[in-house]
Design a protein around this motif. Structure first.
Motif, PDB file in Angstrom:
ATOM      1  N   UNK A  63      -0.328   7.663 -14.197  1.00 29.73           N
ATOM      2  CA  UNK A  63       0.897   7.622 -13.395  1.00 29.73           C
ATOM      3  C   UNK A  63       1.073   8.938 -12.650  1.00 29.73           C
ATOM      4  N   UNK A  64       1.557   8.851 -11.423  1.00 32.69           N
ATOM      5  CA  UNK A  64       1.803  10.016 -10.597  1.00 32.69           C
ATOM      6  C   UNK A  64       2.977   9.722  -9.667  1.00 32.69           C
ATOM      7  N   UNK A  65       3.470  10.766  -9.046  1.00 39.08           N
ATOM      8  CA  UNK A  65       4.555  10.623  -8.076  1.00 39.08           C
ATOM      9  C   UNK A  65       3.945  10.275  -6.725  1.00 39.08           C
ATOM     10  N   UNK A  66       4.409   9.177  -6.146  1.00 38.12           N
ATOM     11  CA  UNK A  66       3.978   8.730  -4.824  1.00 38.12           C
ATOM     12  C   UNK A  66       5.137   8.871  -3.855  1.00 38.12           C
ATOM     13  N   UNK A  67       4.894   9.561  -2.743  1.00 39.48           N
ATOM     14  CA  UNK A  67       5.883   9.655  -1.678  1.00 39.48           C
ATOM     15  C   UNK A  67       5.238   9.111  -0.403  1.00 39.48           C
ATOM     16  N   UNK A  68       5.853   8.085   0.158  1.00 44.94           N
ATOM     17  CA  UNK A  68       5.407   7.539   1.433  1.00 44.94           C
ATOM     18  C   UNK A  68       6.401   8.043   2.465  1.00 44.94           C
ATOM     19  N   UNK A  69       5.887   8.808   3.435  1.00 49.81           N
ATOM     20  CA  UNK A  69       6.765   9.513   4.371  1.00 49.81           C
ATOM     21  C   UNK A  69       6.409   9.159   5.811  1.00 49.81           C
ATOM     22  N   UNK A  70       7.442   9.070   6.613  1.00 47.42           N
ATOM     23  CA  UNK A  70       7.283   8.818   8.034  1.00 47.42           C
ATOM     24  C   UNK A  70       8.000   9.935   8.788  1.00 47.42           C
ATOM     25  N   UNK A  71       7.263  10.760   9.546  1.00 50.57           N
ATOM     26  CA  UNK A  71       7.924  11.805  10.325  1.00 50.57           C
ATOM     27  C   UNK A  71       8.923  11.202  11.317  1.00 50.57           C
ATOM     28  N   UNK A  72      10.084  11.834  11.411  1.00 51.54           N
ATOM     29  CA  UNK A  72      11.128  11.351  12.319  1.00 51.54           C
ATOM     30  C   UNK A  72      11.536  12.470  13.271  1.00 51.54           C
ATOM     31  N   UNK A  73      12.021  12.056  14.438  1.00 45.75           N
ATOM     32  CA  UNK A  73      12.435  13.000  15.470  1.00 45.75           C
ATOM     33  C   UNK A  73      13.756  12.536  16.068  1.00 45.75           C
ATOM     34  N   UNK A  74      14.505  13.483  16.568  1.00 48.40           N
ATOM     35  CA  UNK A  74      15.790  13.173  17.177  1.00 48.40           C
ATOM     36  C   UNK A  74      16.932  13.416  16.215  1.00 48.40           C
ATOM     37  N   UNK A  75      18.114  13.153  16.686  1.00 48.48           N
ATOM     38  CA  UNK A  75      19.330  13.421  15.911  1.00 48.48           C
ATOM     39  C   UNK A  75      19.809  12.219  15.103  1.00 48.48           C
ATOM     40  N   UNK A  76      19.287  11.050  15.392  1.00 48.15           N
ATOM     41  CA  UNK A  76      19.763   9.850  14.711  1.00 48.15           C
ATOM     42  C   UNK A  76      21.122   9.432  15.263  1.00 48.15           C
TER      43      UNK A  76
END
Length: 152
Positions: A63-76
């Motif tokens: 078992x390990x820590x999985x982080x799925x990340x998507x870079x985001x841009x702008x202010x939202x």
């Protein structure tokens, strides 16, 4: 293979505890949910998704820590997510190389990187990243994955 300093990035991310044998259940669906949620929150997404593994040792049951990340841009648009976290993918020093082809054939890339680590005396962190530069589920020969092993 090269050593690089990857700059920090603002991301929308999913975090869980997983094993290597579990990864297929996150492929496709979780990244698609991240893209949809980023769009709902008013962010732009033009960079590839990042999968970060903390504590993975190459064994299918670990078992390990999985982080799925998507870079985001702008202010939202000011909306909040109740499913995902807006965070920062920390700066990351890595030994890295590109893998072209199916993900099922990525293991030799890790072996080659670890051989380089051993030969040069580099010290690794407990973190690896894969950046999916090009994903092609219909013909994985077209896939391009940047493989990074964290180093100190």
């Amino acid at each position: 293979m090269r050593i690089s300093d990857v700059k920090a990035k603002r991301v929308i991310k999913f975090t869980t505890i997983a094993t290597l044998k579990d990864l297929d259940k996150f492929t496709g669906t979780t990244p698609n949910q991240l893209y949809a949620e980023a769009a709902r929150l008013g962010y732009q997404t033009w960079e590839p998704q990042i999968w970060q593994y903390t504590g993975a040792d190459g064994k299918p049951e670990t078992e390990f820590k999985l982080e799925i990340m998507l870079p985001i841009h702008g202010e939202g648009n000011g909306l909040k997510s109740d499913k995902f976290e807006i965070a920062e993918a920390a700066e990351f020093k890595a030994l890295q190389t590109l893998h072209e082809g199916p993900w099922a054939e990525i293991a030799p890339v890790y072996c080659s990187l670890m051989k380089q680590v051993a030969e040069t005396g580099l010290q690794t962190t407990n973190i690896t990243r894969e950046v999916y530069v090009r994903c092609d589920f219909e013909n994985q020969e077209n896939c391009i994955t940047e493989v990074m092993i964290g180093i100190k």
